[in-house]
Write an enzyme that holds these catalytic residues in place. Sequence first.
Site, mmCIF file in Angstrom:
data_model
loop_
_atom_site.group_PDB
_atom_site.id
_atom_site.type_symbol
_atom_site.label_atom_id
_atom_site.label_comp_id
_atom_site.label_asym_id
_atom_site.label_seq_id
_atom_site.Cartn_x
_atom_site.Cartn_y
_atom_site.Cartn_z
ATOM 1 N N LYS A 79 0.862 -1.193 0.000
ATOM 2 C CA LYS A 79 0.000 0.000 0.000
ATOM 3 C C LYS A 79 0.891 1.234 0.000
ATOM 4 O O LYS A 79 1.934 1.246 0.678
ATOM 5 C CB LYS A 79 -0.892 -0.056 1.247
ATOM 6 C CG LYS A 79 -1.936 1.038 1.356
ATOM 7 C CD LYS A 79 -2.844 0.789 2.570
ATOM 8 C CE LYS A 79 -3.904 1.849 2.762
ATOM 9 N NZ LYS A 79 -4.795 1.563 3.911
ATOM 10 N N SER A 154 -9.789 1.715 2.982
ATOM 11 C CA SER A 154 -8.956 2.563 2.167
ATOM 12 C C SER A 154 -7.908 1.804 1.340
ATOM 13 O O SER A 154 -7.341 2.367 0.429
ATOM 14 C CB SER A 154 -8.217 3.552 3.066
ATOM 15 O OG SER A 154 -7.325 2.859 3.924
ATOM 16 N N SER A 178 -9.896 -0.851 7.029
ATOM 17 C CA SER A 178 -9.343 -0.648 5.686
ATOM 18 C C SER A 178 -8.703 -1.860 5.034
ATOM 19 O O SER A 178 -8.379 -1.813 3.852
ATOM 20 C CB SER A 178 -8.324 0.480 5.715
ATOM 21 O OG SER A 178 -8.993 1.701 5.649
HETATM 22 N N1 GLN Z 1 -13.038 3.889 6.643
HETATM 23 C C1 GLN Z 1 -12.387 4.255 7.863
HETATM 24 C C2 GLN Z 1 -11.950 5.688 7.817
HETATM 25 O O1 GLN Z 1 -12.196 6.328 6.844
HETATM 26 C C3 GLN Z 1 -11.234 3.332 8.134
HETATM 27 C C4 GLN Z 1 -10.017 3.680 7.396
HETATM 28 C C5 GLN Z 1 -8.850 2.782 7.701
HETATM 29 O O2 GLN Z 1 -9.012 1.717 8.284
HETATM 30 N N2 GLN Z 1 -7.677 3.260 7.354
HETATM 31 O O3 GLN Z 1 -11.374 6.192 8.746
#
Ligand code: GLN
Length: 486
Positions: A79, A154, A178
């Site tokens: 990532k 994400s 994410s």
């Molecule tokens: N969707 C969640 C957020 O926007 C989790 C994001 C993540 O786990 N990095 O914070």
Amino acid sequence: MELLKKTAVELHDALRKKEISALELTKASIERIEKLDNTLGTFNSLTLDKAIETAKKVDEKIAKKEELPYLAGIPTALKDNMNYKGSKTTCSSKILENFVSPYSATITEKLEQNLIPILGKTNLDEFAMGSSNENSAFRNVKNPYNLNKVPGGSSGGSAASVSASMVTLSLGSDTGGSIRLPASFCGIVGFKPTYGRVSRYGLVAFASSLDQIGPFSKTIEDSARLYEAIAGYDPKDSTSLNLEVGDISSTLKKDIKGLKVGVIKELMSEGTSEDVKNAINNAIETYKKLGAQIVDISLPLLKHSIGVYYIVATAEASSNLARFDGVRYGYRAADCENLLEMYTKTRAQGFGPEVKRRIMLGTYALSSGYYDAYYKKAQQLRRLISNDFTEAFKKVDILISPTCPTTAFDLNSKANNPLEMYLTDIATISSNLAGTPALSMPIGFDKDSMPIGLQVIAKRLDEKTLLQASYALEQELGVYTNRPSI
Ligand code: GLN
């Protein structure tokens, strides 16, 4: 392509038997990336020369009959919020668009020590903030099962690239879901280990008390193997746990007779789609068939997890992102009269709207006069949510739920409604608040042939039971062999 449809375990065997070479495998992966990347929007940058170099090293060792780490030669992606020395780490943000890492993350070093070719850096929501990958400053990632749908976020690029067999494995980070959410939307396995199991040294911090790195793969066994390669104590990360990781893969295939499986009641009620519920019920029946005992579990405070998360995560983000000031890293606005103007313009031009929203929310929650009402309250509730898990794990060995109440949604359908977007994480966030290991695995498809994910959670440090329980179900269901037709 047939080659790339294989799992890491199958490719491991093929390499040892010399049916293929590591170089052939890496080249096949490069070809597939070149074919699909424009369509899927998966990679921010590629690191092909280094990947080829690693593959060649593997082949030399095989030729000399030298011992090799288990995953040597298996194409993998990182990532793009993880540092890889000499290549860009952008976090899909304009503020880091041209930032080149001066060092490698511990996770990257571990992949290199294991002779795992790293093909490139995958697209994400800017600074890992989002659930659909639509917050990338560069481009959207598309779901390999349906190009009109989001891949989840994400870690959308990491999930889509494994789902579409561009790479065999990838790494994501999970702060509120994410890894698990995109795994669920893209029909693969995504595994968030216990908080502290995998070093975050060199991962760009979002919310430090929640962030955890973990694998994406087609199967549970592949994830177990990658976990073994990356987990363990790292003195460079002060939250890293100085505990034995243990041998996970050798106990993976043990039968699960007598295992106590708790079904989280609150996540099987209204709001969860019928197709998702049916798939979960089928998983429950399969667990019964395997000799497990099913118990209904209530986590009454779960409904507060999103509220708690959006205070804690944004507060930590506002502090972590203060370092992007135009001086120390990346982008600096031009034509500024003084220092304050430079800070302001740099951040106004460099950050996207969701990141700004989080910084403002978090700064507000921490500001004097509001700290007790918001941040302190959220921390207290966090503890109570964590206690709910502790109580539940006195009664059961694992907990199961949908990873998300729905399957992947249409691109642009929630992008203008932050609250609705935040609600997609209702099932995943609490494991970050409590620090428990949790994963998402494919268990079926909805009426539009979109993948459905099951979330499996175990108590802190019990990755062994988590993976055993998931493996048994995976083998019985057989869904993991399905691949998108792209
Ligand atoms: N969707 C969640 C957020 O926007 C989790 C994001 C993540 O786990 N990095 O914070």
